[in-house]
Motif scaffolding. Sequence first.
Motif: not given
Lengths: 337, 337
Positions: A49-50, A52, A85, A95, B67, B96, B98, B106, B110, B112-118, B139, B141
């Motif tokens: 996962k890249p 961010a 959202e 958000v 969240m 954040i 969601c 969804r 989310y 995945t996105t949250l993981q990317e945002k660390q 997965e 972690r």
Amino acid sequence: MITKPTIKDVAKLAEVSIATVSRVLNGSPLVQEKTRQRVWKAIEKLNYKPNALARGLINKKTQTVGMIIPDISNAFSAEVVRGIEDIANIHNYNVILCNSDLDFQREMKYVTTLQEKQIDGLIFLSEQVTDEHLDCFIESRLPVVLVATHDDKGLLPSVNIDNVMAARVATEYLLGLGHRRIAFISGPFDDPIAGITRLTGYKQGLQAKGLPVLEELILEGDFTYKTGYRNMRKLLQLQPRPTAVFAASDEMAVGAMNAILDNGLKVPADIAVLGFDNIDLTTKVRPRLSTIAQPMYDMGAIAMQMLIKILTDAPLEKRIVKLPFELIIRESCSVKK
Amino acid sequence: MITKPTIKDVAKLAEVSIATVSRVLNGSPLVQEKTRQRVWKAIEKLNYKPNALARGLINKKTQTVGMIIPDISNAFSAEVVRGIEDIANIHNYNVILCNSDLDFQREMKYVTTLQEKQIDGLIFLSEQVTDEHLDCFIESRLPVVLVATHDDKGLLPSVNIDNVMAARVATEYLLGLGHRRIAFISGPFDDPIAGITRLTGYKQGLQAKGLPVLEELILEGDFTYKTGYRNMRKLLQLQPRPTAVFAASDEMAVGAMNAILDNGLKVPADIAVLGFDNIDLTTKVRPRLSTIAQPMYDMGAIAMQMLIKILTDAPLEKRIVKLPFELIIRESCSVKK
DNA sequence: CTGTTAGCGCTTTCAA
DNA sequence: TTGAAAGCGCTAACAG
């Protein structure tokens, strides 16, 4: 312990350079189909996962916006937030939620933190936007959209409903039913957003019909159930009684309704009740209450759309948006006088 | 255009190295008082704000948690979220938000996105946590805390109320008032969290008293006002009528209440009504409804506290927390039979 | 088409 | 007590 895979790991596994992985990730067309597939395979194999943060550091974009609201547990805010959202999500933004409790210090602290987190923009809900707010927003250089409020100077884009017009239309509706003694339970007289505006609308409605504005019929509440109940009790003592009450919030309207019922009177046979707000529960839990529907969800959604336009340099047709409201008439004020 | 000041600019202005600025920023003791002051002066003059992305990249901490909730515009979630945000704020975390609408796709997107945002951790509210959910969480972690739900295997920490016990206590309360024909408007029979559990509690309450469980008195709803209303209408046709209704949600209880009133009967004189949930509006807008109070705010707050402990490697006394509920008795079921 | 390299803004050794 | 330098994970020229 195994660490998170980085772009390097992917590059190594796919036997390409990290630049190529980056290209694949960003959908660059100048990558051979074969290479692209090798890279994707590696990405999936590693469950990569890249990061961010690293991306944001370079792009100066985080795909994250901040949202400062008074209190999410208030059904209003919650509707607005949902609108925000939803639109944010469509455009791949996340958000960050911040509850201010209308405390200026907290608001300012949140702005700072959000700035540090490099948010792309901010949606701000509050009662009043002071000059200090304005200074802070300008200093932050963040794109800001105001919701359910506005600044006096009209510097910041905002989305609102026309409170004066809404209250006026509601009053006129009651007049149309034949009511002549219409009481008004107002919000705080010093609230420039939802207080005096709605009061003004009420007065305008009466005056347009050439009717007098009676001080005894106007009481001040603070939007809560309790003040609705109390004020209604006072109104019930008047001789003659009002035949209709218009409350500046649904909570007060429900309070008024209960005060009327507790007094052995009937709604709307004896007294009609009209509220203002249309929080979700008005329709669900109180399906009998007439109300002015504020499109809270839409306000949030439209505010977010405006913010996105600003962020993508798309032109904003309107900087100050006033949304139409809707008069929802139910049993509580459906009887002609 | 003027760019944001960076640590370099501060260093230059204060005539020190960036390392020293960094030390000042992080409150390191090994900086001379004089130097420290020079640096702070420069920071203020430039209105410098450290870039949290760069920081996060190194520290591998973002002070941000995710969240995922079904729907913020639902008064439940909103309360929980408020609890989460309050505690997060105290500990300098941001949240954040969601909205999943309980859509698995969804939810996964989310995560995945949250993981990317660390993000540092995740709070997850949902109806049911499936094995797929579990796989995804493991997965990822990410430290995860479940709220108002749990996983069958008890792998993840969670906070909940004891639905069975709550419904049982409520039923016993009604029995204590002298009721013998108590109807139950249930949630979906296939809902393992708030459906069968509450139904089980209801049955247990009856059986503990040696009373029979009558199928005709148990109807299935979906927690909404409408199904409360409809089911109550059916119940009113029974001979003899039930003398009390216990609904598995406040919305259904209010629906039932209105159905009773519409039928010309009185609450609680003819039929007592008891709900379940205690969303904020129950107490405010419906101060007459008896209910089982679920401490939604507390659930959020405690979940966040657990997450913080996990993040700071503090020991968790309990991984699976069951919060006490409260029986709030109001007019709607206060009359002895 | 692909690889090398120079940063983005910050923290953290390691020397001085 | 301070500074120089390496590097977190990634993108974007620039070369080839």
